[in-house]
Motif scaffolding. Structure first.
Motif, PDB file in Angstrom:
ATOM      1  N   PHE A 155     -44.864 -12.312  82.659  1.00  0.00           N
ATOM      2  CA  PHE A 155     -46.029 -11.746  81.957  1.00  0.00           C
ATOM      3  C   PHE A 155     -45.597 -10.825  80.819  1.00  0.00           C
ATOM      4  O   PHE A 155     -46.359 -10.570  79.901  1.00  0.00           O
ATOM      5  CB  PHE A 155     -46.937 -10.976  82.936  1.00  0.00           C
ATOM      6  N   MET A 156     -44.368 -10.345  80.864  1.00  0.00           N
ATOM      7  CA  MET A 156     -43.893  -9.464  79.785  1.00  0.00           C
ATOM      8  C   MET A 156     -43.554 -10.247  78.512  1.00  0.00           C
ATOM      9  O   MET A 156     -43.520  -9.681  77.433  1.00  0.00           O
ATOM     10  CB  MET A 156     -42.647  -8.693  80.242  1.00  0.00           C
ATOM     11  N   PHE A 157     -43.281 -11.553  78.677  1.00  0.00           N
ATOM     12  CA  PHE A 157     -42.893 -12.361  77.509  1.00  0.00           C
ATOM     13  C   PHE A 157     -43.438 -13.779  77.686  1.00  0.00           C
ATOM     14  O   PHE A 157     -42.683 -14.748  77.730  1.00  0.00           O
ATOM     15  CB  PHE A 157     -41.366 -12.362  77.335  1.00  0.00           C
ATOM     16  N   PRO A 158     -44.786 -13.898  77.786  1.00  0.00           N
ATOM     17  CA  PRO A 158     -45.401 -15.183  78.149  1.00  0.00           C
ATOM     18  C   PRO A 158     -45.095 -16.304  77.150  1.00  0.00           C
ATOM     19  O   PRO A 158     -45.035 -17.466  77.544  1.00  0.00           O
ATOM     20  CB  PRO A 158     -46.894 -14.858  78.201  1.00  0.00           C
ATOM     21  N   ASP A 159     -44.925 -15.954  75.885  1.00  0.00           N
ATOM     22  CA  ASP A 159     -44.759 -16.993  74.859  1.00  0.00           C
ATOM     23  C   ASP A 159     -43.337 -17.063  74.342  1.00  0.00           C
ATOM     24  O   ASP A 159     -43.078 -17.633  73.289  1.00  0.00           O
ATOM     25  CB  ASP A 159     -45.719 -16.719  73.687  1.00  0.00           C
ATOM     26  N   TYR A 160     -42.413 -16.463  75.068  1.00  0.00           N
ATOM     27  CA  TYR A 160     -41.039 -16.384  74.574  1.00  0.00           C
ATOM     28  C   TYR A 160     -40.375 -17.755  74.460  1.00  0.00           C
ATOM     29  O   TYR A 160     -40.353 -18.529  75.423  1.00  0.00           O
ATOM     30  CB  TYR A 160     -40.206 -15.494  75.495  1.00  0.00           C
ATOM     31  N   GLN A 161     -39.860 -18.038  73.278  1.00  0.00           N
ATOM     32  CA  GLN A 161     -39.070 -19.241  73.038  1.00  0.00           C
ATOM     33  C   GLN A 161     -37.769 -18.782  72.419  1.00  0.00           C
ATOM     34  O   GLN A 161     -37.777 -18.242  71.313  1.00  0.00           O
ATOM     35  CB  GLN A 161     -39.791 -20.168  72.038  1.00  0.00           C
ATOM     36  N   PRO A 162     -36.637 -18.969  73.104  1.00  0.00           N
ATOM     37  CA  PRO A 162     -35.380 -18.485  72.524  1.00  0.00           C
ATOM     38  C   PRO A 162     -35.080 -19.210  71.204  1.00  0.00           C
ATOM     39  O   PRO A 162     -35.192 -20.432  71.123  1.00  0.00           O
ATOM     40  CB  PRO A 162     -34.333 -18.818  73.591  1.00  0.00           C
ATOM     41  N   GLU A 163     -34.733 -18.434  70.199  1.00  0.00           N
ATOM     42  CA  GLU A 163     -34.412 -19.001  68.895  1.00  0.00           C
ATOM     43  C   GLU A 163     -32.908 -19.283  68.875  1.00  0.00           C
ATOM     44  O   GLU A 163     -32.119 -18.462  69.331  1.00  0.00           O
ATOM     45  CB  GLU A 163     -34.768 -17.967  67.817  1.00  0.00           C
ATOM     46  N   ALA A 164     -32.530 -20.441  68.335  1.00  0.00           N
ATOM     47  CA  ALA A 164     -31.102 -20.782  68.274  1.00  0.00           C
ATOM     48  C   ALA A 164     -30.495 -20.199  67.007  1.00  0.00           C
ATOM     49  O   ALA A 164     -30.986 -20.441  65.906  1.00  0.00           O
ATOM     50  CB  ALA A 164     -30.935 -22.293  68.288  1.00  0.00           C
ATOM     51  N   PHE A 165     -29.466 -19.363  67.184  1.00  0.00           N
ATOM     52  CA  PHE A 165     -28.713 -18.840  66.034  1.00  0.00           C
ATOM     53  C   PHE A 165     -27.377 -18.333  66.544  1.00  0.00           C
ATOM     54  O   PHE A 165     -27.226 -18.071  67.740  1.00  0.00           O
ATOM     55  CB  PHE A 165     -29.477 -17.731  65.294  1.00  0.00           C
ATOM     56  N   GLU A 166     -26.436 -18.232  65.643  1.00  0.00           N
ATOM     57  CA  GLU A 166     -25.111 -17.717  65.984  1.00  0.00           C
ATOM     58  C   GLU A 166     -25.205 -16.190  65.984  1.00  0.00           C
ATOM     59  O   GLU A 166     -25.443 -15.579  64.946  1.00  0.00           O
ATOM     60  CB  GLU A 166     -24.106 -18.181  64.918  1.00  0.00           C
ATOM     61  N   GLU A 167     -25.026 -15.576  67.167  1.00  0.00           N
ATOM     62  CA  GLU A 167     -25.216 -14.131  67.244  1.00  0.00           C
ATOM     63  C   GLU A 167     -24.122 -13.381  66.476  1.00  0.00           C
ATOM     64  O   GLU A 167     -22.962 -13.772  66.487  1.00  0.00           O
ATOM     65  CB  GLU A 167     -25.255 -13.647  68.701  1.00  0.00           C
ATOM     66  N   ARG A 168     -24.528 -12.285  65.808  1.00  0.00           N
ATOM     67  CA  ARG A 168     -23.552 -11.477  65.091  1.00  0.00           C
ATOM     68  C   ARG A 168     -23.455 -10.067  65.675  1.00  0.00           C
ATOM     69  O   ARG A 168     -22.640  -9.268  65.243  1.00  0.00           O
ATOM     70  CB  ARG A 168     -23.925 -11.428  63.603  1.00  0.00           C
ATOM     71  N   PHE A 169     -24.331  -9.751  66.650  1.00  0.00           N
ATOM     72  CA  PHE A 169     -24.318  -8.422  67.277  1.00  0.00           C
ATOM     73  C   PHE A 169     -24.847  -8.602  68.695  1.00  0.00           C
ATOM     74  O   PHE A 169     -25.896  -9.214  68.906  1.00  0.00           O
ATOM     75  CB  PHE A 169     -25.214  -7.463  66.490  1.00  0.00           C
ATOM     76  N   VAL A 170     -24.088  -8.104  69.654  1.00  0.00           N
ATOM     77  CA  VAL A 170     -24.474  -8.310  71.056  1.00  0.00           C
ATOM     78  C   VAL A 170     -24.833  -6.970  71.708  1.00  0.00           C
ATOM     79  O   VAL A 170     -24.053  -6.020  71.667  1.00  0.00           O
ATOM     80  CB  VAL A 170     -23.339  -8.997  71.855  1.00  0.00           C
ATOM     81  N   VAL A 171     -26.031  -6.908  72.281  1.00  0.00           N
ATOM     82  CA  VAL A 171     -26.529  -5.712  72.959  1.00  0.00           C
ATOM     83  C   VAL A 171     -26.668  -6.017  74.448  1.00  0.00           C
ATOM     84  O   VAL A 171     -27.178  -7.080  74.808  1.00  0.00           O
ATOM     85  CB  VAL A 171     -27.906  -5.284  72.392  1.00  0.00           C
ATOM     86  N   ALA A 172     -26.205  -5.125  75.295  1.00  0.00           N
ATOM     87  CA  ALA A 172     -26.415  -5.265  76.739  1.00  0.00           C
ATOM     88  C   ALA A 172     -27.463  -4.245  77.165  1.00  0.00           C
ATOM     89  O   ALA A 172     -27.335  -3.061  76.845  1.00  0.00           O
ATOM     90  CB  ALA A 172     -25.113  -5.031  77.496  1.00  0.00           C
ATOM     91  N   ALA A 173     -28.488  -4.696  77.876  1.00  0.00           N
ATOM     92  CA  ALA A 173     -29.571  -3.799  78.304  1.00  0.00           C
ATOM     93  C   ALA A 173     -29.520  -3.612  79.811  1.00  0.00           C
ATOM     94  O   ALA A 173     -29.711  -4.582  80.554  1.00  0.00           O
ATOM     95  CB  ALA A 173     -30.921  -4.371  77.884  1.00  0.00           C
TER      96      ALA A 173
END
Lengths: 322, 322
Positions: B64-82
């Motif tokens: 319910f926090m991200f009902p419409d979430y669709q991961p976008e494909a891209f080459e990551e340039r910055f990685v965050v850990a939560a």
């Protein structure tokens, strides 16, 4: 019927009075006691004589809010009711005050305005939320004992900030109390978390009996006298056991059978659409639409069968209407 | 080992970056997902490309926090850990990022500073509390989706504002989220009130394993893989099971053992005075003073023995000081 007054008027009245008796409702809970004692401390800080009374004994569970309280004997000249919606809630001992309340401070929308003046905050989660404003309005600086009482009222009336009555204001008031040093974790531990070993033992027994019926829309649990004896559970420890089945996702009807002298006491809980009271009425009992009960002079299997036949009929009727 | 940075530095970094991958820990809970998605929404509001990943599937319960979430494909340039305290919590799928995290935002005092930079708020009740400050620091206006994520993180990591990690700031942050329109009652109903049939089945199993030690001051429960399989319980349904032992009156230390590949995962909860983190550190794990964990490559009996030896020592030390 009395009149509704504003926060300013309530504070003005309280400022003028002395020898104040504060009343709490029967079967006292965290909000009536928290509200009454927060106000008690605040009025004492203003140098007034104050006493808190209840028709029932103050439960041990709540005494941490007023550990050293000794009622002072004096002839009251002003009577305040805290968190009492209706004169029926005064209880036997305080019954005589039901027509003599000068000021009622409450949050129940059902308040009957029995007091001469009522400061009603119908969207407050707890009366304690309104009391906090009263204390501010009196110009009294909140201290830790007052904050402890207010926090307890807020927390207990909202199921620890879980129920739909919890507003932004409830949470910001709670935040302010915690900033004043309230031991919120300890209070919640005492109010919510603890289960006795025998309660855990009875829950285990009850879980082991659980059966699902009618496409998992009905869950049945039962307790025999032997099980209760073995767990060493007393009546107070059984509080809420009959709510277990309807906590299960998808369960509309929860049936709890408890062995008594000569048969089984049946508790029926429903979640949304089946009328528990109608089913129990057909078995000689009664209650509310979502919680009802009856007694069946029968064996466990026979009692279960009698209830389930009617539950099935109710589901069939409901399904036919959809 | 990486460096600790301030809120301002964390915000400055995030402002400069694009194509950001946000990682959540395995067995994702309300805080790791709430934190990651609140940040996701905020960074998207700044026009950045962002993606959230997890080694496990996102549990239905939290979608319910991200009902419409669709991961976008891209080459990551910055990685965050939560909310990831340690590289061991990355899980199989994300393992390859464990040495490649640019910024970790966390609240676990046991954080190992595996990331190049870590914004650690050790007195925050949840990482979501720190994320709220980050979003403010980024100059993004909080909207309802962000507030819903932050509220969920706060509520789930505090047992609905019940545990001792709940501070005045936790409550005031929650108040702010509710004022933004978060449906707090519905979230809490979903998070806390409803139990699935398989959750009930696993609770029954767990109750049947319960043992008391050291004058009932310690309660132990355990779950084997066979038990979990039979109950059909997934990881999300096990949330909170390890809180069961310390709910029992008088229990200071609650031990939960859960069978995993090659041994047992131990969860240690304490009520008031025993330091869970110290005990788990001696077994190669870590965590908070009131909730910590470790993994023991051992049989059930041996794992139990290893933990109980240390629990006994902790009780003995405590008793000697009294």
């Amino acid at each position: 019927m009395g009149i509704a007054i504003t926060l300013e008027q309530a504070c003005a009245w309280l400022r003028e009075q002395d020898d104040i008796l504060i009343l709490t409702h029967q079967n006292p809970d965290g909000d009536t006691l928290g509200s009454a004692f927060a106000l008690y401390y605040a009025l004492r800080a203003l140098g007034k004589r104050v006493r808190v009374e209840c028709s029932d004994e103050f439960p041990r569970k709540y005494r941490f809010m007023f550990p050293d309280y000794q009622p002072e004997a004096f002839e009251e000249r002003f009577v305040v009711a805290a968190d009492i919606a209706d004169t029926q809630l005064f209880g036997k001992k305080l019954e005589r005050y039901s027509g003599a309340v000068d000021l009622c401070i409450d949050h129940h929308p059902s308040n009957t305005f029995y007091a001469a003046q009522t400061y009603l905050v119908a969207d407050a989660a707890a009366t304690a939320e309104a009391i906090c404003d009263v204390i501010d309005g009196l110009g009294v600086t909140l201290d830790l004992p007052m904050a402890t009482c207010i926090y307890t009222g807020l927390s207990t009336d909202t199921g620890c900030f879980r129920f739909s009555n919890t507003t932004a204001k409830t949470l910001s008031t709670a935040s302010r109390m915690v900033a004043l040093g309230v031991d919120n974790a300890e209070i919640n531990l005492q109010m919510f978390s603890h289960k006795t070993q025998s309660r855990i033992a009875i829950e285990r027994e009850v879980y082991n009996t659980m059966e699902y019926h009618f496409g998992n829309r009905c869950a049945v649990i039962w307790m025999t006298r032997a099980m209760l004896e073995q767990a060493g559970a007393d009546d107070a420890e059984l509080e809420g056991v009959s709510a277990i089945p309807t906590q299960i996702e998808g369960v509309e009807v929860g049936v709890t059978l408890r062995e008594k002298e000569g048969g089984y006491k049946v508790s029926l809980r429903t979640s949304r659409y089946i009328n528990a009271s109608e089913i129990c009425a057909r078995l000689g009992g009664g209650g509310h639409a979502r919680a009802a009960g009856c007694f069946l002079a029968a064996t466990l299997e026979e009692a279960k069968r009698q209830v389930l036949v009617l539950v099935k009929q109710a589901f069939d009727r409901y399904d036919a209407e959809q």
